[in-house]
Design a protein around this motif. Structure first.
Motif, short mmCIF file in Angstrom:
data_model
loop_
_atom_site.label_atom_id
_atom_site.label_comp_id
_atom_site.label_asym_id
_atom_site.label_seq_id
_atom_site.Cartn_x
_atom_site.Cartn_y
_atom_site.Cartn_z
N ALA A 46 0.97 -1.19 0.16
CA ALA A 46 -0.14 0.18 0.01
C ALA A 46 0.93 1.17 0.00
N VAL A 47 1.92 1.21 0.92
CA VAL A 47 2.92 2.24 0.82
C VAL A 47 3.48 2.59 -0.47
N ARG A 48 3.83 1.59 -1.28
CA ARG A 48 4.62 1.49 -2.47
C ARG A 48 3.45 2.11 -3.56
N ALA A 54 1.93 9.38 -5.82
CA ALA A 54 2.78 10.54 -5.56
C ALA A 54 3.57 10.85 -6.58
N VAL A 55 4.45 10.02 -7.07
CA VAL A 55 5.54 10.31 -8.21
C VAL A 55 4.71 10.72 -9.51
N GLU A 56 3.71 9.98 -9.81
CA GLU A 56 2.87 10.44 -11.12
C GLU A 56 2.44 11.87 -10.97
N LYS A 57 1.96 12.43 -9.71
CA LYS A 57 1.32 13.53 -9.56
C LYS A 57 2.74 14.49 -9.35
N GLN A 58 3.71 14.20 -9.46
CA GLN A 58 5.29 14.97 -9.41
C GLN A 58 5.04 15.45 -7.84
N ARG A 59 4.66 14.89 -7.04
CA ARG A 59 4.57 15.62 -5.62
C ARG A 59 6.03 14.93 -4.87
N VAL A 60 6.52 13.88 -5.47
CA VAL A 60 7.75 13.33 -5.04
C VAL A 60 8.41 12.79 -6.13
N SER A 61 9.77 12.76 -6.14
CA SER A 61 10.57 12.03 -7.33
C SER A 61 10.72 10.43 -7.10
N ALA A 62 10.93 10.00 -8.24
CA ALA A 62 11.02 8.57 -8.14
C ALA A 62 12.24 8.06 -7.25
N GLU A 64 13.13 9.71 -4.39
CA GLU A 64 12.77 10.02 -3.13
C GLU A 64 11.84 8.78 -2.74
N ALA A 65 10.75 8.47 -3.70
CA ALA A 65 9.94 7.02 -3.49
C ALA A 65 10.59 6.02 -3.02
N ASP A 66 11.69 5.54 -4.00
CA ASP A 66 12.66 4.41 -3.70
C ASP A 66 13.30 4.41 -2.21
N ALA A 67 14.05 5.60 -2.02
CA ALA A 67 14.48 5.94 -0.71
C ALA A 67 13.62 5.45 0.33
N THR A 68 12.27 5.99 0.23
CA THR A 68 11.60 5.89 1.32
C THR A 68 11.17 4.45 1.53
N ILE A 69 10.83 3.74 0.36
CA ILE A 69 10.49 2.21 0.50
C ILE A 69 11.80 1.51 0.94
N GLY A 70 13.10 2.18 0.69
CA GLY A 70 14.35 1.48 1.27
C GLY A 70 14.30 1.45 2.65
N ARG A 71 13.72 2.51 3.20
CA ARG A 71 13.86 2.80 4.83
C ARG A 71 12.77 2.19 5.49
N LEU A 72 11.94 1.49 4.80
CA LEU A 72 10.84 0.79 5.53
C LEU A 72 10.80 -0.79 5.54
#
Length: 381
Positions: A46-48, A54-62, A64-72
Motif C-alpha cells: 500500500a505504501v509503494r 505521488a510520483v505520477e502527480k510529481q509530488r515526490v521524485s522516483a 525519493e519514493a525508492d529511498a522511502t521504501i528502502g527505509r521501511l
C-alpha cells in the motif's frame, strides 16, 4: 537532545502503516511489525502504491519514493525492534492487549527506548500501569491519515520524563508535525473538546425545532467546512456513538457527555451515513434558515464548545492556545474555541449557557453549568 533515528511501529493497519510511512519519508529507518505477517506485506504494498501515485502527480521524485521504501523494513519478530529509539504501538484499542505488548517491549528494548501508544480513547496511565520503567512511556496520538495530518498529541502521565517528552515534541516539530503536550485525561484535547459539536447538535435535533440539514447549514455559515451531521455521516454514526459512550463512561456519565437517543436510533436502524447509504443528511431536505435562527443555532453550539474547552483548561489538560491549535489542525475547525470566545464575548457565552441551563430537561440538568474558567474575569493562558 537524544538521537531519534530508528523508529519501530507495531501494528500494520491503516494507522500504523501511515505512521511508518511518515517516518520513512522523513529519513528515519523504520521497523514495521505485526503479528500477522501478511498485514505487513500488504502495508508495504500500500505504501509503494501510494508513493507511485505521488510520483505520477510529481509530488515526490522516483528517487525519493525508492529511498522511502528502502527505509521501511518488514520486521518478522518483535525482537527486531530492540534497538529502536522509539517504538510506537498502533494496535487494537483493547487495554489488556496493549498492556501485554508493552510488557514484551519492556523486556526486549534497551532502557533508553521510548515506548509510545497511539491510543485515542484509553488512559495512557492505565496502558503503562504494569511497566517497571514508566518514565520512558508516553502517548503519541497521531490523526488519520498520519502521514498527512499535522497534529500529534504528546500525552504525558507521571512519572514520564519531561525531558523525553520535550525531546519528542522538538523532534516532531522539526520533521513537519505540530506536536502539542497534553495531560493524560479522557479524550485528550481533540476528542474531548469536539463532543459538544456533535452532542449539542443532537440536542437541538431532539427538540424538534430544526432539522439536521438546518443545523449543518448554520454551522457552515459560521465558517465550518462541514456541519456536525455531515461529519457524523462521513465517519459513521456507529463510530460516533462508540466515542460518545466512551467519553460518557470516562466522565461518570456527566450530562455534558449525554448520549442522545437520536444517535442510538440511527445506529439501531443501520442508518450509519455514507457507508450504509443513509444517514442524517442523505436526503434533499430544505435547509433554509433566517439569519436569527442561523445565529441562534451556531452560538448555542459554539457556547458549549467553549464551555468544554474551558473545562479542559480547569483540568489542566492543555493551555487555551494549544487547545485552539489542536482543534484547528485535528478537526479543521475555522477557529479554536477560545478564538470563538473572543469573537462572541464572555458575557454572551455566559448568557447562552444560563438560558440553556434554565430550560434544560431533566436528563440534561447540569449539562450547561459554566466551567470554573468561564466564571472568572479572564481565562489564564
Amino acid at each position: 537532545m537524544a538521537e531519534l533515528n530508528k523508529i519501530g511501529v507495531v501494528g500494520a493497519g491503516a494507522m500504523g502503516r501511515n505512521i511508518a510511512l511518515f517516518f520513512a519519508q522523513t529519513d528515519h529507518q523504520v521497523q514495521l511489525f505485526d503479528v500477522n505477517q501478511d498485514a505487513v506485506t500488504s502495508a508495504r504494498d500500500a505504501v509503494r502504491n501510494s508513493l507511485a501515485r505521488a510520483v505520477e502527480k510529481q509530488r515526490v521524485s522516483a528517487a525519493e519514493a525508492d529511498a522511502t521504501i528502502g527505509r521501511l523494513h518488514a520486521a518478522k519478530d518483535l525482537s527486531e525492534l530492540a534497538d529502536c529509539d522509539v517504538v510506537i504501538e498502533a494496535i487494537v484499542e483493547k487495554l489488556e492487549i496493549k498492556q501485554s505488548l508493552f510488557a514484551q517491549l519492556e523486556s526486549i528494548c534497551g532502557p533508553e527506548t521510548v515506548l509510545a501508544t497511539n491510543t485515542s480513547s484509553l488512559s495512557v496511565t492505565d496502558i503503562f500501569a504494569k511497566l517497571d520503567r514508566k518514565e520512558r512511556a508516553l502517548g503519541l496520538h497521531f490523526f488519520n491519515p498520519a502521514h498527512i495530518m499535522k497534529l500529534v498529541e504528546v500525552i504525558t502521565a507521571p512519572p514520564v520524563s519531561q525531558i523525553r517528552c520535550d525531546d519528542l515534541v522538538i523532534h516532531l516539530n522539526q520533521i513537519g508535525k505540530t506536536a502539542i503536550k497534553v495531560k493524560d485525561s479522557p479524550g485528550f484535547i481533540v476528542n474531548r473538546c469536539a463532543r459538544p459539536f456533535y452532542g449539542e447538535a443532537l440536542a437541538i435535533l431532539e427538540e424538534g425545532m430544526f432539522s439536521a440539514h438546518q443545523v449543518d447549514a448554520a454551522m457552515r455559515q459560521a465558517g465550518f467546512r462541514m456541519g456536525p451531521f455531515e461529519l457524523i455521516d462521513l465517519v459513521g454514526a456507529d463510530i460516533n456513538l462508540a466515542a460518545s459512550e466512551t467519553m460518557a463512561k470516562a466522565f461518570n456519565h456527566h450530562p455534558r457527555y449525554y448520549v442522545f437517543d437520536r444517535l442510538k436510533q440511527q445506529v439501531a436502524q443501520g442508518h450509519l451515513g455514507r457507508k450504509s447509504g443513509t444517514g442524517f443528511v442523505t436526503d434533499e431536505a430544505n435547509a433554509e434558515l433566517s439569519e436569527a435562527d442561523q445565529q441562534r443555532i451556531a452560538q448555542r453550539i459554539l457556547a458549549t464548545l467553549v464551555n468544554e474547552a474551558a473545562s479542559a483548561v480547569d483540568d489542566q489538560v492543555a493551555a487555551p492556545q494549544d487547545i485552539d491549535l489542536a482543534m484547528q489542525l485535528g478537526l479543521n475547525f475555522p477557529k479554536g474555541p477560545f478564538a470563538f470566545l473572543a469573537e462572541i464575548g464572555l458575557d454572551r457565552v455566559r448568557e447562552i449557557l444560563a438560558l440553556l441551563d434554565a430550560n434544560a430537561p431533566v436528563n440534561l440538568e447540569g449539562r450547561y453549568q459554566p466551567a470554573a474558567a468561564l466564571q472568572r474575569e479572564s481565562i489564564d493562558a
